[in-house]
Scaffold this motif. Structure first.
Motif, PDB file in Angstrom:
ATOM      1  N   LEU A 112       0.824  -1.220   0.000  1.00  0.00           N
ATOM      2  CA  LEU A 112       0.000   0.000   0.000  1.00  0.00           C
ATOM      3  C   LEU A 112       0.856   1.266   0.000  1.00  0.00           C
ATOM      4  CD1 LEU A 112      -2.932  -0.951   2.404  1.00  0.00           C
ATOM      5  CD2 LEU A 112      -2.975  -0.755  -0.075  1.00  0.00           C
ATOM      6  N   SER A 113       2.039   1.188   0.580  1.00  0.00           N
ATOM      7  CA  SER A 113       2.932   2.358   0.606  1.00  0.00           C
ATOM      8  C   SER A 113       3.390   2.741  -0.791  1.00  0.00           C
ATOM      9  CB  SER A 113       4.161   2.072   1.484  1.00  0.00           C
ATOM     10  OG  SER A 113       3.762   1.905   2.819  1.00  0.00           O
ATOM     11  N   ALA A 137      -0.857   0.548  11.170  1.00  0.00           N
ATOM     12  CA  ALA A 137       0.187   0.531  12.206  1.00  0.00           C
ATOM     13  C   ALA A 137       1.528   0.110  11.623  1.00  0.00           C
ATOM     14  CB  ALA A 137      -0.225  -0.413  13.336  1.00  0.00           C
ATOM     15  N   ALA A 138       1.509  -0.691  10.564  1.00  0.00           N
ATOM     16  CA  ALA A 138       2.750  -1.169   9.964  1.00  0.00           C
ATOM     17  C   ALA A 138       3.308  -0.213   8.912  1.00  0.00           C
ATOM     18  CB  ALA A 138       2.519  -2.546   9.333  1.00  0.00           C
ATOM     19  N   VAL A 139       2.548   0.824   8.561  1.00  0.00           N
ATOM     20  CA  VAL A 139       2.996   1.792   7.554  1.00  0.00           C
ATOM     21  C   VAL A 139       3.831   2.871   8.247  1.00  0.00           C
ATOM     22  CG1 VAL A 139       2.164   3.557   5.931  1.00  0.00           C
ATOM     23  CG2 VAL A 139       1.006   1.370   6.078  1.00  0.00           C
ATOM     24  N   GLU A 140       4.767   3.429   7.520  1.00  0.00           N
ATOM     25  CA  GLU A 140       5.574   4.543   8.036  1.00  0.00           C
ATOM     26  C   GLU A 140       4.632   5.654   8.518  1.00  0.00           C
ATOM     27  OE1 GLU A 140       7.383   8.340   6.065  1.00  0.00           O
ATOM     28  OE2 GLU A 140       8.024   6.539   5.004  1.00  0.00           O
ATOM     29  N   PRO A 141       4.928   6.301   9.631  1.00  0.00           N
ATOM     30  CA  PRO A 141       4.006   7.302  10.203  1.00  0.00           C
ATOM     31  C   PRO A 141       3.571   8.410   9.239  1.00  0.00           C
ATOM     32  CG  PRO A 141       5.746   6.805  11.777  1.00  0.00           C
ATOM     33  CD  PRO A 141       6.079   6.089  10.488  1.00  0.00           C
ATOM     34  N   ARG A 142       4.477   8.921   8.447  1.00  0.00           N
ATOM     35  CA  ARG A 142       4.127   9.994   7.501  1.00  0.00           C
ATOM     36  C   ARG A 142       3.124   9.471   6.450  1.00  0.00           C
ATOM     37  NH1 ARG A 142       8.535  13.718   6.417  1.00  0.00           N
ATOM     38  NH2 ARG A 142       7.220  15.317   7.134  1.00  0.00           N
ATOM     39  N   ALA A 145      -0.284   8.908   8.081  1.00  0.00           N
ATOM     40  CA  ALA A 145      -1.025  10.166   8.225  1.00  0.00           C
ATOM     41  C   ALA A 145      -1.669  10.557   6.904  1.00  0.00           C
ATOM     42  CB  ALA A 145      -0.085  11.271   8.714  1.00  0.00           C
ATOM     43  N   LEU A 146      -0.933  10.391   5.815  1.00  0.00           N
ATOM     44  CA  LEU A 146      -1.467  10.718   4.498  1.00  0.00           C
ATOM     45  C   LEU A 146      -2.658   9.807   4.161  1.00  0.00           C
ATOM     46  CD1 LEU A 146      -1.228  12.289   1.814  1.00  0.00           C
ATOM     47  CD2 LEU A 146       0.370  10.535   1.055  1.00  0.00           C
ATOM     48  N   LEU A 147      -2.505   8.515   4.425  1.00  0.00           N
ATOM     49  CA  LEU A 147      -3.597   7.578   4.153  1.00  0.00           C
ATOM     50  C   LEU A 147      -4.817   7.880   5.017  1.00  0.00           C
ATOM     51  CD1 LEU A 147      -1.626   4.222   3.773  1.00  0.00           C
ATOM     52  CD2 LEU A 147      -2.743   5.558   1.972  1.00  0.00           C
ATOM     53  N   THR A 148      -4.599   8.214   6.259  1.00  0.00           N
ATOM     54  CA  THR A 148      -5.702   8.544   7.162  1.00  0.00           C
ATOM     55  C   THR A 148      -6.429   9.796   6.685  1.00  0.00           C
ATOM     56  OG1 THR A 148      -4.488   7.551   8.999  1.00  0.00           O
ATOM     57  CG2 THR A 148      -6.319   9.006   9.561  1.00  0.00           C
ATOM     58  N   ALA A 149      -5.673  10.789   6.216  1.00  0.00           N
ATOM     59  CA  ALA A 149      -6.293  12.009   5.682  1.00  0.00           C
ATOM     60  C   ALA A 149      -7.111  11.692   4.431  1.00  0.00           C
ATOM     61  CB  ALA A 149      -5.219  13.055   5.376  1.00  0.00           C
ATOM     62  N   GLN A 150      -6.565  10.852   3.567  1.00  0.00           N
ATOM     63  CA  GLN A 150      -7.299  10.436   2.364  1.00  0.00           C
ATOM     64  C   GLN A 150      -8.591   9.705   2.743  1.00  0.00           C
ATOM     65  OE1 GLN A 150      -6.880  10.610  -1.033  1.00  0.00           O
ATOM     66  NE2 GLN A 150      -5.125  11.953  -0.898  1.00  0.00           N
ATOM     67  N   MET A 151      -8.517   8.837   3.721  1.00  0.00           N
ATOM     68  CA  MET A 151      -9.700   8.087   4.167  1.00  0.00           C
ATOM     69  C   MET A 151     -10.747   9.035   4.725  1.00  0.00           C
ATOM     70  SD  MET A 151      -7.670   4.832   5.826  1.00  0.00           S
ATOM     71  CE  MET A 151      -9.034   4.250   6.780  1.00  0.00           C
TER      72      MET A 151
END
Length: 159
Positions: A112-113, A137-142, A145-151
């Protein structure tokens, strides 16, 4: 509507021998008879032209009805094809989501990254919530954050 053969009606009026019977020595009567005959002939031609136009209009209406039926059939066919395509896409997406649900979170996170953020967010929105949480949780923090914002943005758009 009554179908009267007007050409016969006018033809009877236009028959010169009937009109002038006993009046051939009166010039005004001869002129009037000729005028009536000419008018009757014009009316006959006009009525014949109307019949031709009526036939043409009926043929045009039949053609339009046939074309309308063809267009409706095409529209229905297109709609059915779109529905089939949409169903196929949904099936493919469901399979993809099932694959991500079965993957180890670290492996899914690595994949996914490398995907476009909006596509990765879409996948994360559709996997099981527990699986999605482990993947984020397994994705790099930055990237997380980007994925969470997209969601979050996607959630707002769908409401």
């Amino acid at each position: 509507m009554l179908d009267i053969d007007t050409s016969r009606l006018f033809a009877a009026v236009a028959a010169e021998e009937d009109l002038l019977k006993g009046c051939t020595d009166v010039p005004e009567a001869v002129v009037l008879a000729e005028e009536l005959r000419d008018r009757a002939l014009r009316i006959e031609r006009y009525m014949a032209a109307l019949e031709v136009r009526k036939t043409e209009i009926a043929e045009a209406e039949a053609t339009l009805r046939q074309r309308l039926a063809e267009l409706k059939a095409q529209k229905d066919g297109s709609r059915n094809q779109r529905e089939a395509d949409t169903s196929a896409v949904r099936t493919d997406i469901d399979r993809l989501i099932a694959v991500y649900d079965q993957m180890k979170p670290a492996e899914a996170a690595a994949i996914l990254s490398n995907l476009p953020a909006d596509f990765a967010a879409e996948i994360l929105m559709r996997v099981q919530p527990q699986t999605g949480a482990k993947i984020i949780a397994a994705v790099e923090p930055r990237q997380a954050a980007l994925l969470t914002a997209q969601m979050g943005a996607r959630s707002v758009r769908t409401r």
